[in-house]
Motif scaffolding. Structure first.
Motif, short mmCIF file in Angstrom:
data_model
loop_
_atom_site.label_atom_id
_atom_site.label_comp_id
_atom_site.label_asym_id
_atom_site.label_seq_id
_atom_site.Cartn_x
_atom_site.Cartn_y
_atom_site.Cartn_z
N LEU A 19 43.37 40.63 42.25
CA LEU A 19 43.29 42.05 41.86
C LEU A 19 42.62 42.93 42.92
O LEU A 19 43.11 44.04 43.17
CB LEU A 19 42.58 42.21 40.52
CG LEU A 19 43.44 42.04 39.28
CD1 LEU A 19 42.60 42.19 38.02
CD2 LEU A 19 44.59 43.03 39.25
N ASN A 23 44.46 46.14 44.40
CA ASN A 23 43.87 47.48 44.31
C ASN A 23 43.70 48.12 45.68
O ASN A 23 43.84 49.33 45.83
CB ASN A 23 42.54 47.43 43.56
CG ASN A 23 42.69 47.83 42.11
OD1 ASN A 23 43.74 48.32 41.70
ND2 ASN A 23 41.64 47.65 41.34
N THR A 24 43.41 47.31 46.68
CA THR A 24 43.30 47.84 48.04
C THR A 24 44.65 48.38 48.51
O THR A 24 44.74 49.48 49.06
CB THR A 24 42.79 46.74 49.00
OG1 THR A 24 41.51 46.29 48.52
CG2 THR A 24 42.65 47.26 50.42
N ILE A 26 47.03 49.42 46.60
CA ILE A 26 47.32 50.62 45.79
C ILE A 26 46.62 51.84 46.38
O ILE A 26 47.24 52.89 46.55
CB ILE A 26 46.90 50.38 44.33
CG1 ILE A 26 47.87 49.41 43.67
CG2 ILE A 26 46.84 51.71 43.55
CD1 ILE A 26 47.40 48.89 42.32
N LEU A 27 45.34 51.72 46.71
CA LEU A 27 44.63 52.89 47.24
C LEU A 27 45.11 53.27 48.63
O LEU A 27 45.22 54.46 48.94
CB LEU A 27 43.12 52.66 47.23
CG LEU A 27 42.43 52.90 45.90
CD1 LEU A 27 40.92 52.85 46.05
CD2 LEU A 27 42.83 54.22 45.27
N PHE A 63 45.16 51.97 39.69
CA PHE A 63 43.95 51.40 40.27
C PHE A 63 42.87 51.26 39.20
O PHE A 63 42.24 50.20 39.05
CB PHE A 63 43.43 52.27 41.43
CG PHE A 63 42.10 51.80 41.96
CD1 PHE A 63 42.03 50.87 42.98
CD2 PHE A 63 40.91 52.27 41.42
CE1 PHE A 63 40.82 50.42 43.46
CE2 PHE A 63 39.68 51.83 41.89
CZ PHE A 63 39.63 50.90 42.91
N PHE A 66 43.60 48.48 36.72
CA PHE A 66 43.33 47.16 37.28
C PHE A 66 41.82 46.90 37.40
O PHE A 66 41.36 45.78 37.24
CB PHE A 66 44.02 46.97 38.62
CG PHE A 66 45.49 46.69 38.53
CD1 PHE A 66 46.08 46.26 37.35
CD2 PHE A 66 46.30 46.83 39.64
CE1 PHE A 66 47.44 45.99 37.27
CE2 PHE A 66 47.67 46.56 39.58
CZ PHE A 66 48.23 46.14 38.39
N GLN A 67 41.07 47.96 37.69
CA GLN A 67 39.62 47.81 37.77
C GLN A 67 39.05 47.41 36.42
O GLN A 67 38.18 46.54 36.32
CB GLN A 67 38.98 49.12 38.25
CG GLN A 67 37.56 48.95 38.72
CD GLN A 67 37.47 48.22 40.05
OE1 GLN A 67 38.15 48.58 40.99
NE2 GLN A 67 36.65 47.20 40.11
N GLU A 70 39.84 43.85 35.81
CA GLU A 70 38.96 43.00 36.60
C GLU A 70 37.58 42.87 35.94
O GLU A 70 36.99 41.78 35.92
CB GLU A 70 38.82 43.57 38.01
CG GLU A 70 37.94 42.73 38.92
CD GLU A 70 37.85 43.33 40.29
OE1 GLU A 70 38.40 42.71 41.22
OE2 GLU A 70 37.22 44.40 40.43
N THR A 95 31.00 48.86 42.62
CA THR A 95 32.37 49.11 42.17
C THR A 95 32.40 50.13 41.03
O THR A 95 33.36 50.88 40.90
CB THR A 95 33.08 47.81 41.73
OG1 THR A 95 32.36 47.21 40.66
CG2 THR A 95 33.21 46.85 42.90
N ASP A 140 39.35 56.46 49.23
CA ASP A 140 40.15 55.33 49.72
C ASP A 140 39.42 54.56 50.81
O ASP A 140 39.39 53.33 50.81
CB ASP A 140 41.50 55.82 50.24
CG ASP A 140 42.40 56.35 49.15
OD1 ASP A 140 42.08 56.17 47.96
OD2 ASP A 140 43.43 56.96 49.48
N TRP A 143 36.63 52.47 49.49
CA TRP A 143 37.11 51.23 48.85
C TRP A 143 37.38 50.13 49.88
O TRP A 143 37.08 48.96 49.62
CB TRP A 143 38.37 51.48 48.03
CG TRP A 143 38.86 50.19 47.45
CD1 TRP A 143 39.90 49.42 47.90
CD2 TRP A 143 38.28 49.45 46.37
NE1 TRP A 143 40.01 48.27 47.15
CE2 TRP A 143 39.01 48.27 46.20
CE3 TRP A 143 37.20 49.70 45.53
CZ2 TRP A 143 38.71 47.33 45.22
CZ3 TRP A 143 36.90 48.76 44.56
CH2 TRP A 143 37.65 47.59 44.41
#
Length: 153
Positions: A19, A23-24, A26-27, A63, A66-67, A70, A95, A140, A143
Motif C-alpha cells: 500500500l 500510495n506513492t 498515486i500521489l 490516497f 488507502f491510508q 493501511e 503519516t 506530494d 509524502w
C-alpha cells in the motif's frame, strides 16, 4: 518490565512495497494531473482543466482511502498502534499529519474545481488556482520523504 507492558511493540512493520508504494504512485500521478490541469487552464482549455483537475481530486480521495485501509491493517493485523513504542507513535504522528494535509488539500482542490466550473479563472488571472496546485505539490513531495524515511529506511 513495566515499560514493556505499556508499550508492547508491534508484531511487524508495514511492508513498504504494498500500500505505501501504491500510495506513492498515486500521489506522484496526482502531481502530473494537477500540472496538466494547470497547463490546460493557462491555455484556455477549460474542459481539459476540468477533467485533469477532477482526476487529481479522485487520486487524492483514493490516497486517503488507502491510508485508512493501511491504518486498519496496522491496528488489526500488525498490532501497530500509538502505544506500540516509538515506531508506532512516530508512524501515526507523521503519516497522520500528512493525511490531515492531504484531506485539507483535497478539500481545497474540490473548492477550486467548483470555481473552475463557474468560470472564475482565466489564463491570465488564476493565482488562487496556482496556490492550491503549489500546496498539492508540496504535499506530494513531503509524502515521498515520508515513504523513504518511515517505510523504507
Amino acid at each position: 518490565t513495566p515499560d514493556m507492558e505499556k508499550f508492547p511493540g508491534a508484531s511487524a512493520v508495514i511492508n513498504p512495497w504494498h500500500l505505501p508504494l501504491i500510495n506513492t504512485a498515486i500521489l506522484i500521478s496526482s502531481s502530473f494531473t494537477i500540472t496538466l490541469a494547470h497547463h490546460a487552464l493557462k491555455a484556455g482549455r477549460r474542459s481539459a482543466t476540468i477533467l485533469w483537475h477532477g482526476l487529481t481530486i479522485l487520486l487524492g480521495i483514493i490516497f486517503l482511502s488507502f491510508q485508512i485501509a493501511e491504518y486498519v491493517e496496522a491496528y488489526q493485523e500488525l498490532g501497530l498502534t500509538l502505544h506500540s513504542g516509538i515506531y508506532g507513535a512516530t508512524f501515526f504522528m507523521l503519516t497522520g499529519f500528512h493525511g490531515v494535509h492531504v484531506t485539507l488539500g483535497t478539500l481545497m482542490l474540490i473548492i477550486i474545481w467548483l470555481r473552475v466550473l463557474k468560470g472564475h479563472f482565466t489564463p491570465d488571472n488564476h493565482f488562487g488556482y496556482e496556490a492550491v496546485a503549489w500546496y498539492w505539490h508540496f504535499v506530494d513531495v513531503v509524502w515521498v520523504g515520508l515513504f523513504l524515511f518511515v517505510y523504507v529506511f
